[in-house]
Design a protein around this motif. Structure first.
Motif, mmCIF file in Angstrom:
data_model
loop_
_atom_site.group_PDB
_atom_site.id
_atom_site.type_symbol
_atom_site.label_atom_id
_atom_site.label_comp_id
_atom_site.label_asym_id
_atom_site.label_seq_id
_atom_site.Cartn_x
_atom_site.Cartn_y
_atom_site.Cartn_z
ATOM 1 N N LYS A 38 7.875 6.363 5.194
ATOM 2 C CA LYS A 38 8.221 5.089 4.542
ATOM 3 C C LYS A 38 9.590 4.590 5.006
ATOM 4 O O LYS A 38 9.758 3.416 5.321
ATOM 5 N N GLU A 39 10.546 5.495 5.080
ATOM 6 C CA GLU A 39 11.906 5.085 5.479
ATOM 7 C C GLU A 39 11.946 4.487 6.872
ATOM 8 O O GLU A 39 12.791 3.656 7.174
ATOM 9 N N VAL A 40 11.057 4.957 7.757
ATOM 10 C CA VAL A 40 11.096 4.445 9.142
ATOM 11 C C VAL A 40 9.854 3.618 9.479
ATOM 12 O O VAL A 40 9.604 3.303 10.645
ATOM 13 N N ASN A 41 9.079 3.271 8.423
ATOM 14 C CA ASN A 41 7.923 2.375 8.570
ATOM 15 C C ASN A 41 6.936 2.835 9.649
ATOM 16 O O ASN A 41 6.603 2.094 10.565
ATOM 17 N N ALA A 42 6.466 4.073 9.503
ATOM 18 C CA ALA A 42 5.549 4.647 10.497
ATOM 19 C C ALA A 42 4.149 4.836 9.911
ATOM 20 O O ALA A 42 4.009 5.236 8.756
ATOM 21 N N PRO A 43 3.113 4.562 10.720
ATOM 22 C CA PRO A 43 1.751 4.924 10.294
ATOM 23 C C PRO A 43 1.645 6.442 10.286
ATOM 24 O O PRO A 43 2.393 7.118 10.988
ATOM 25 N N LEU A 44 0.709 6.965 9.502
ATOM 26 C CA LEU A 44 0.670 8.413 9.311
ATOM 27 C C LEU A 44 -0.754 8.947 9.315
ATOM 28 O O LEU A 44 -1.676 8.289 8.823
ATOM 29 N N LEU A 61 -5.672 17.426 -3.461
ATOM 30 C CA LEU A 61 -5.041 16.888 -2.250
ATOM 31 C C LEU A 61 -5.315 15.395 -2.114
ATOM 32 O O LEU A 61 -4.419 14.607 -1.818
ATOM 33 N N MET A 62 -6.573 15.012 -2.348
ATOM 34 C CA MET A 62 -6.947 13.601 -2.225
ATOM 35 C C MET A 62 -6.152 12.744 -3.213
ATOM 36 O O MET A 62 -5.648 11.667 -2.852
ATOM 37 N N LYS A 63 -6.019 13.217 -4.442
ATOM 38 C CA LYS A 63 -5.298 12.428 -5.458
ATOM 39 C C LYS A 63 -3.802 12.360 -5.144
ATOM 40 O O LYS A 63 -3.157 11.328 -5.381
ATOM 41 N N LEU A 64 -3.249 13.450 -4.624
ATOM 42 C CA LEU A 64 -1.830 13.434 -4.240
ATOM 43 C C LEU A 64 -1.599 12.442 -3.100
ATOM 44 O O LEU A 64 -0.604 11.720 -3.077
ATOM 45 N N ILE A 65 -2.539 12.435 -2.156
ATOM 46 C CA ILE A 65 -2.401 11.507 -1.023
ATOM 47 C C ILE A 65 -2.572 10.064 -1.504
ATOM 48 O O ILE A 65 -1.853 9.155 -1.076
ATOM 49 N N GLU A 66 -3.514 9.852 -2.413
ATOM 50 C CA GLU A 66 -3.677 8.504 -2.992
ATOM 51 C C GLU A 66 -2.386 8.060 -3.680
ATOM 52 O O GLU A 66 -1.981 6.898 -3.577
ATOM 53 N N ALA A 67 -1.735 8.986 -4.354
ATOM 54 C CA ALA A 67 -0.458 8.667 -5.004
ATOM 55 C C ALA A 67 0.582 8.280 -3.959
ATOM 56 O O ALA A 67 1.346 7.328 -4.143
ATOM 57 N N ALA A 68 0.589 9.009 -2.844
ATOM 58 C CA ALA A 68 1.561 8.715 -1.776
ATOM 59 C C ALA A 68 1.300 7.340 -1.165
ATOM 60 O O ALA A 68 2.244 6.610 -0.832
ATOM 61 N N ILE A 69 0.030 6.986 -1.027
ATOM 62 C CA ILE A 69 -0.316 5.668 -0.489
ATOM 63 C C ILE A 69 0.160 4.576 -1.439
ATOM 64 O O ILE A 69 0.746 3.575 -1.035
ATOM 65 N N GLU A 70 -0.053 4.813 -2.728
ATOM 66 C CA GLU A 70 0.378 3.837 -3.734
ATOM 67 C C GLU A 70 1.902 3.691 -3.738
ATOM 68 O O GLU A 70 2.444 2.588 -3.817
ATOM 69 N N GLU A 71 2.596 4.799 -3.629
ATOM 70 C CA GLU A 71 4.064 4.787 -3.672
ATOM 71 C C GLU A 71 4.685 4.169 -2.427
ATOM 72 O O GLU A 71 5.730 3.529 -2.498
ATOM 73 N N THR A 72 4.068 4.413 -1.256
ATOM 74 C CA THR A 72 4.693 3.982 0.002
ATOM 75 C C THR A 72 4.124 2.672 0.532
ATOM 76 O O THR A 72 4.797 1.977 1.283
ATOM 77 N N GLY A 73 2.873 2.372 0.206
ATOM 78 C CA GLY A 73 2.218 1.191 0.761
ATOM 79 C C GLY A 73 1.880 1.335 2.236
ATOM 80 O O GLY A 73 1.476 0.374 2.896
ATOM 81 N N LEU A 74 2.028 2.534 2.793
ATOM 82 C CA LEU A 74 1.800 2.752 4.224
ATOM 83 C C LEU A 74 0.315 2.888 4.550
ATOM 84 O O LEU A 74 -0.470 3.326 3.713
ATOM 85 N N ASP A 305 7.945 4.902 14.936
ATOM 86 C CA ASP A 305 8.713 4.233 13.876
ATOM 87 C C ASP A 305 8.608 2.719 14.060
ATOM 88 O O ASP A 305 8.533 2.216 15.186
ATOM 89 N N GLY A 306 8.539 2.030 12.922
ATOM 90 C CA GLY A 306 8.425 0.568 12.952
ATOM 91 C C GLY A 306 7.033 0.062 13.298
ATOM 92 O O GLY A 306 6.840 -1.127 13.498
ATOM 93 N N LYS A 307 6.040 0.950 13.397
ATOM 94 C CA LYS A 307 4.704 0.551 13.848
ATOM 95 C C LYS A 307 3.678 0.455 12.715
ATOM 96 O O LYS A 307 2.493 0.256 12.983
ATOM 97 N N ALA A 308 4.101 0.630 11.472
ATOM 98 C CA ALA A 308 3.143 0.599 10.362
ATOM 99 C C ALA A 308 2.696 -0.829 10.065
ATOM 100 O O ALA A 308 3.430 -1.770 10.326
#
Ligand code: G3H
Ligand code: 13P
Ligand code: ZN
Ligand code: NA
Length: 308
Positions: A38-44, A61-74, A305-308
């Motif tokens: 998120k800090e460097v705006n990178a796809p993951l 794992l799926m729910k944790l990753i869903e949380a990360a997607i929600e938090e970062t918007g990446l 970086d910067g490619k998200a």
């Protein structure tokens, strides 16, 4: 959003960089990686091995990753690392993964094609992408321990037929890397000539590099200094990873570097704070160490970086 790797690879190929695929096993690892991206705006790409799924449970794992997607918007792709059966791949596809690897590399060519195609047919019917593998890496792939003698470089003569007959979306190759923290006994050497030939045979097609941890000396030293024993640990020099990323390699797999950072940081913390017993006190710095490494890899090695 939760995405496949299709768009990521297309842009990475054209832009001559690579996407980081980091293995995840728990909340702190997921948070460290995704906060860095998120800090460097990178796809993951976050990847889950059969062992990780067994350890942490698919749903967690799926729910944790869903949380990360929600938090970062990446844009984040959730990928099965080294799937070994159709059933495992199907279970991950049905459970919401957007990408799976079917690793038939230890099977004879025709069987690898048959198994891989079976996975591709099912995956594509659900909008999920597939990574196949040709050539065998030395080291440990989940439960399969591949000896140096059994390891084999990818044969460029096989890649076009494999990709054509299976319909895979990306291809993992073996050019001298291996899994784990002990990759080279002497000098590090990768067969870039093989990668070049594969690139020539499959123009525009995304290649995947496994076993790509650099086994950062500062963390090996930290582990050894604070009670660990990992003499001779050695990884892929980052210059070689930069070179691979500038070529057809669009996905670079990193797990061991995160494990070393986590373990080194916790060992140091325990040595320096023998009376502490609150897990947040040592898991916090471990998470921060993972975050710093992932940021370093994204900005200084992968170039996404910067490619998200
Ligand atoms: O391919 C190896 C990855 O580092 C995953 O390792 O099977 O121990 O989770 P694992
Ligand atoms: P490392 O052990 O070099 O981190 O490789 C990880 C990997 O290839 C996961 O599939
Ligand atoms: Zn791997
Ligand atoms: Na690339």
């Amino acid at each position: 959003p939760l995405v496949t790797s299709t768009e990521m690879f297309k842009k990475a190929y054209e832009g001559k960089y690579a996407i980081g695929a980091f293995n995840v096993n728990n909340m702190e690892i997921i948070q460290g990686i995704t906060e860095a991206a998120k800090e460097v705006n990178a796809p993951l790409i976050l990847q889950v091995s059969a062992g990780a799924r067994k350890y942490a449970n698919h749903t967690y794992l799926m729910k944790l990753i869903e949380a990360a997607i929600e938090e970062t918007g990446l844009p984040i792709c959730v990928h099965l690392d080294h799937g070994d059966t159709f059933e495992l791949c199907k279970s991950c596809i049905d459970g919401g993964f957007t990408s799976v690897m079917i690793d038939g590399s230890h099977h004879p060519f025709e069987e690898n094609i048959k198994l891989t195609k079976q996975v591709v047919d099912y995956a594509h019917s659900k909008g999920v992408v597939v990574e196949g593998e040709l050539g065998r890496l030395a080291g440990i792939e989940d439960d399969v321990n591949v000896s140096d003698a059994d390891a084999a470089f990818t044969d460029p003569d096989q890649v076009e037929e494999f990709v054509q007959r299976t319909g895979v979306d990306s291809l993992a190759i073996a050019i001298g890397t291996s899994h784990g923290a002990f990759k080279f006994k002497g000098e590090a050497k990768l067969r870039f000539d093989i990668l070049e030939e594969i690139e020539r045979r499959l123009p525009g097609f995304p290649i995947v590099l496994h076993g790509a941890s650099s086994v950062m000396p500062e963390y090996v030293e930290m582990i050894n200094k604070f009670g660990g024993q990992m003499p001779g640990a050695k990884g892929v020099p980052e210059d070689m990873l930069r070179k691979a990323a500038s070529m057809a390699v669009c996905k670079i797999n990193i797990d061991s570097d995160l494990r070393l950072a986590l373990t080194g940081t916790i060992r140091k913390y325990f040595a320096e704070n023998p009376s502490h017993f609150d897990p947040r006190q040592y898991l916090g710095p471990a998470r921060t160490a993972i975050k710093e490494i992932v940021k370093h890899k994204i900005v200084n090695v992968l170039g996404c970086d910067g490619k998200a």
